[in-house]
Write a protein that holds these residues in place. Structure first.
Motif, PDB file in Angstrom:
ATOM      1  N   SER A   1       0.835  -1.142  -0.046  1.00 26.09           N
ATOM      2  CA  SER A   1      -0.324   0.164   0.057  1.00 26.09           C
ATOM      3  C   SER A   1       0.968   1.270  -0.228  1.00 26.09           C
ATOM      4  N   SER A   2       2.173   1.132  -0.142  1.00 26.63           N
ATOM      5  CA  SER A   2       3.080   2.148   0.074  1.00 26.63           C
ATOM      6  C   SER A   2       3.966   2.256  -1.252  1.00 26.63           C
ATOM      7  N   THR A   3       5.478   1.996  -0.974  1.00 23.45           N
ATOM      8  CA  THR A   3       6.285   2.200  -1.925  1.00 23.45           C
ATOM      9  C   THR A   3       6.508   0.788  -2.649  1.00 23.45           C
ATOM     10  N   TYR A   4       6.350  -0.408  -2.274  1.00 26.42           N
ATOM     11  CA  TYR A   4       6.814  -1.353  -2.960  1.00 26.42           C
ATOM     12  C   TYR A   4       6.874  -1.403  -4.455  1.00 26.42           C
ATOM     13  N   SER A   5       5.725  -1.181  -5.018  1.00 27.19           N
ATOM     14  CA  SER A   5       5.783  -1.218  -6.528  1.00 27.19           C
ATOM     15  C   SER A   5       6.759  -0.191  -7.215  1.00 27.19           C
ATOM     16  N   GLU A   6       7.115   1.027  -6.363  1.00 34.36           N
ATOM     17  CA  GLU A   6       7.983   1.770  -6.989  1.00 34.36           C
ATOM     18  C   GLU A   6       9.497   1.403  -6.707  1.00 34.36           C
ATOM     19  N   GLN A   7       9.883   0.970  -5.516  1.00 32.95           N
ATOM     20  CA  GLN A   7      11.001   0.570  -5.247  1.00 32.95           C
ATOM     21  C   GLN A   7      11.374  -0.788  -5.434  1.00 32.95           C
ATOM     22  N   ASN A   8      10.505  -1.835  -5.870  1.00 35.65           N
ATOM     23  CA  ASN A   8      11.002  -3.249  -6.083  1.00 35.65           C
ATOM     24  C   ASN A   8      11.459  -3.286  -7.675  1.00 35.65           C
ATOM     25  N   LYS A   9      12.654  -3.802  -7.647  1.00 29.89           N
ATOM     26  CA  LYS A   9      13.132  -3.553  -9.113  1.00 29.89           C
ATOM     27  C   LYS A   9      13.185  -5.270  -9.783  1.00 29.89           C
ATOM     28  N   ARG A  10      12.718  -6.034  -9.027  1.00 27.37           N
ATOM     29  CA  ARG A  10      12.645  -7.442  -9.525  1.00 27.37           C
ATOM     30  C   ARG A  10      11.344  -7.830 -10.198  1.00 27.37           C
ATOM     31  N   ALA A  11      11.408  -8.216 -11.254  1.00 28.19           N
ATOM     32  CA  ALA A  11      10.358  -8.583 -12.296  1.00 28.19           C
ATOM     33  C   ALA A  11       9.435  -9.645 -11.626  1.00 28.19           C
ATOM     34  N   PHE A  12       8.252  -9.337 -11.812  1.00 26.11           N
ATOM     35  CA  PHE A  12       7.020 -10.330 -11.301  1.00 26.11           C
ATOM     36  C   PHE A  12       6.749 -10.435  -9.792  1.00 26.11           C
ATOM     37  N   HIS A  13       7.630  -9.728  -8.877  1.00 23.87           N
ATOM     38  CA  HIS A  13       7.637  -9.949  -7.631  1.00 23.87           C
ATOM     39  C   HIS A  13       6.279  -9.405  -7.182  1.00 23.87           C
ATOM     40  N   ASN A  14       6.006  -7.876  -7.768  1.00 23.37           N
ATOM     41  CA  ASN A  14       4.784  -7.401  -7.252  1.00 23.37           C
ATOM     42  C   ASN A  14       3.537  -8.239  -7.606  1.00 23.37           C
ATOM     43  N   ALA A  15       3.477  -8.517  -8.889  1.00 24.37           N
ATOM     44  CA  ALA A  15       2.407  -9.288  -9.542  1.00 24.37           C
ATOM     45  C   ALA A  15       2.426 -10.578  -8.572  1.00 24.37           C
ATOM     46  N   GLY A  16       3.418 -11.122  -8.214  1.00 20.46           N
ATOM     47  CA  GLY A  16       3.271 -12.480  -7.309  1.00 20.46           C
ATOM     48  C   GLY A  16       2.518 -12.144  -6.044  1.00 20.46           C
ATOM     49  N   ASN A  17       3.032 -10.983  -5.487  1.00 24.98           N
ATOM     50  CA  ASN A  17       2.481 -10.682  -4.121  1.00 24.98           C
ATOM     51  C   ASN A  17       1.155 -10.440  -4.158  1.00 24.98           C
ATOM     52  N   VAL A  18       0.599  -9.630  -5.179  1.00 24.36           N
ATOM     53  CA  VAL A  18      -0.869  -9.325  -5.264  1.00 24.36           C
ATOM     54  C   VAL A  18      -1.593 -10.747  -5.587  1.00 24.36           C
ATOM     55  N   LEU A  19      -1.099 -11.475  -6.306  1.00 27.27           N
ATOM     56  CA  LEU A  19      -1.928 -12.805  -6.548  1.00 27.27           C
ATOM     57  C   LEU A  19      -2.043 -13.798  -5.251  1.00 27.27           C
ATOM     58  N   VAL A  20      -0.658 -13.748  -4.419  1.00 29.32           N
ATOM     59  CA  VAL A  20      -1.000 -14.523  -3.231  1.00 29.32           C
ATOM     60  C   VAL A  20      -1.984 -13.871  -2.328  1.00 29.32           C
ATOM     61  N   ARG A  21      -1.970 -12.627  -2.130  1.00 27.15           N
ATOM     62  CA  ARG A  21      -2.870 -11.948  -1.340  1.00 27.15           C
ATOM     63  C   ARG A  21      -4.439 -12.178  -1.662  1.00 27.15           C
ATOM     64  N   LYS A  22      -4.573 -11.798  -2.881  1.00 24.76           N
ATOM     65  CA  LYS A  22      -6.007 -12.251  -3.579  1.00 24.76           C
ATOM     66  C   LYS A  22      -6.345 -13.504  -3.186  1.00 24.76           C
ATOM     67  N   VAL A  23      -5.611 -14.650  -3.536  1.00 24.44           N
ATOM     68  CA  VAL A  23      -5.996 -15.898  -3.501  1.00 24.44           C
ATOM     69  C   VAL A  23      -6.441 -16.385  -1.847  1.00 24.44           C
ATOM     70  N   ILE A  24      -5.455 -15.786  -0.934  1.00 24.35           N
ATOM     71  CA  ILE A  24      -5.519 -15.948   0.539  1.00 24.35           C
ATOM     72  C   ILE A  24      -6.896 -15.580   0.860  1.00 24.35           C
ATOM     73  N   ASN A  25      -7.068 -14.102   0.394  1.00 21.22           N
ATOM     74  CA  ASN A  25      -8.095 -13.320   0.946  1.00 21.22           C
ATOM     75  C   ASN A  25      -9.474 -13.982   0.478  1.00 21.22           C
ATOM     76  N   SER A  26      -9.584 -14.394  -0.771  1.00 20.69           N
ATOM     77  CA  SER A  26     -10.699 -15.037  -1.333  1.00 20.69           C
ATOM     78  C   SER A  26     -10.766 -16.272  -0.492  1.00 20.69           C
ATOM     79  N   ILE A  27     -10.013 -17.284  -0.251  1.00 20.30           N
ATOM     80  CA  ILE A  27     -10.181 -18.584   0.024  1.00 20.30           C
ATOM     81  C   ILE A  27     -10.530 -18.458   1.556  1.00 20.30           C
ATOM     82  N   PHE A  28      -9.920 -17.564   2.401  1.00 19.14           N
ATOM     83  CA  PHE A  28     -10.205 -17.586   3.779  1.00 19.14           C
ATOM     84  C   PHE A  28     -10.953 -16.492   4.272  1.00 19.14           C
TER      85      PHE A  28
END
Length: 242
Positions: free
Chosen positions: A45-72
């Motif tokens: 919710s802050s600076t991760y998407s701007e600071q993180n230089k590693r490809a796909f990490h941000n998308a992976g974090n969002v995917l995991v968050r949505k899957v867990i929040n949906s299931i649980f």
């Protein structure tokens, strides 16, 4: 480590200089003053998407968050963060089973399943210093995390898990059985006995899957009851040590 240390509040932080140490006070206050059991240091919710230089990490974090929040049915803002604060009750009742980066997922689902008080605390994030090497492999560790979610879904929500399997088997059996049934109504004969037999066994498997989920759900409810009793014991131990 958790077995050896007794404290009112525990701070977990990655040692790669990506999380601000000054946020620890705010996170600890959620535990000490607002009785939170786990505080999640929310980077997304802050600076991760701007600071993180590693490809796909941000998308992976969002995917995991949505899957867990949906299931649980939760509202965790950042599942994979390495910055957290814990209460004494959480630390003394959390079974550490994972050995790698799946530990964050396991902590999160444990807190949600046991109805513990979880708070999200927005923190600043800065990318790792130049020359620092991450041990995280985006693909292999990402697959491990998804496998952990799948495994914990089966363990913590067995009725839903095995009901899905039962529904799929039921749908498969019905799909192949309906033509056989129509043919019987039309001709009075069953020409495709192998198909009918396979459909029958598939239907039996669907019924077994559903009742397996029902039995495991009952065991899971009993486990939650035992956990609550253990939580009372841990709280009594904490009060005695004051």
């Amino acid at each position: 480590m958790f077995r050896e240390i007794d404290a009112k509040c525990y701070i977990l932080i990655d040692g790669d200089d990506t999380y601000p140490a000054e946020s620890a006070r705010q996170m600890a206050d959620f535990v000490l003053q607002q009785n939170a059991d786990m505080v999640v240091g929310d980077r997304l919710s802050s600076t991760y998407s701007e600071q993180n230089k590693r490809a796909f990490h941000n998308a992976g974090n969002v995917l995991v968050r949505k899957v867990i929040n949906s299931i649980f049915k939760s509202d965790i803002k950042d599942v994979m963060t390495g910055y957290r604060a814990f209460s004494y009750a959480f630390v003394k009742t959390f079974p550490v089973l994972s050995e790698g980066f799946e530990i964050e997922t396991e902590m999160t689902i444990h807190a949600i399943d046991k109805n513990m008080a979880v708070e999200n605390c927005v923190i600043e994030y800065r990318d790792r210093p130049e020359g620092s090497i991450s041990k995280l492999n985006t693909y292999s560790d990402g697959m491990k995390v998804l496998h952990t979610i799948f495994r914990l879904f089966r363990i913590y929500k067995p009725l839903e898990f095995f009901s899905i399997i039962a529904f799929l088997l039921l749908a498969l059996s019905s799909f192949f059985f309906v033509p056989v049934l129509f043919e019987f109504f039309k001709t009075g004969r069953v020409e495709r006995f192998p198909t009918m037999i396979v459909c029958g066994f598939t239907m039996i498997a669907a019924i077994q899957s559903f009742f397996s989920g029902l039995i495991l759900h009952t065991i899971s409810v009993k486990g939650k009851q035992d956990f609550e009793m253990n939580l009372i014991r841990v709280q009594d131990e904490k009060n005695e040590k004051k």
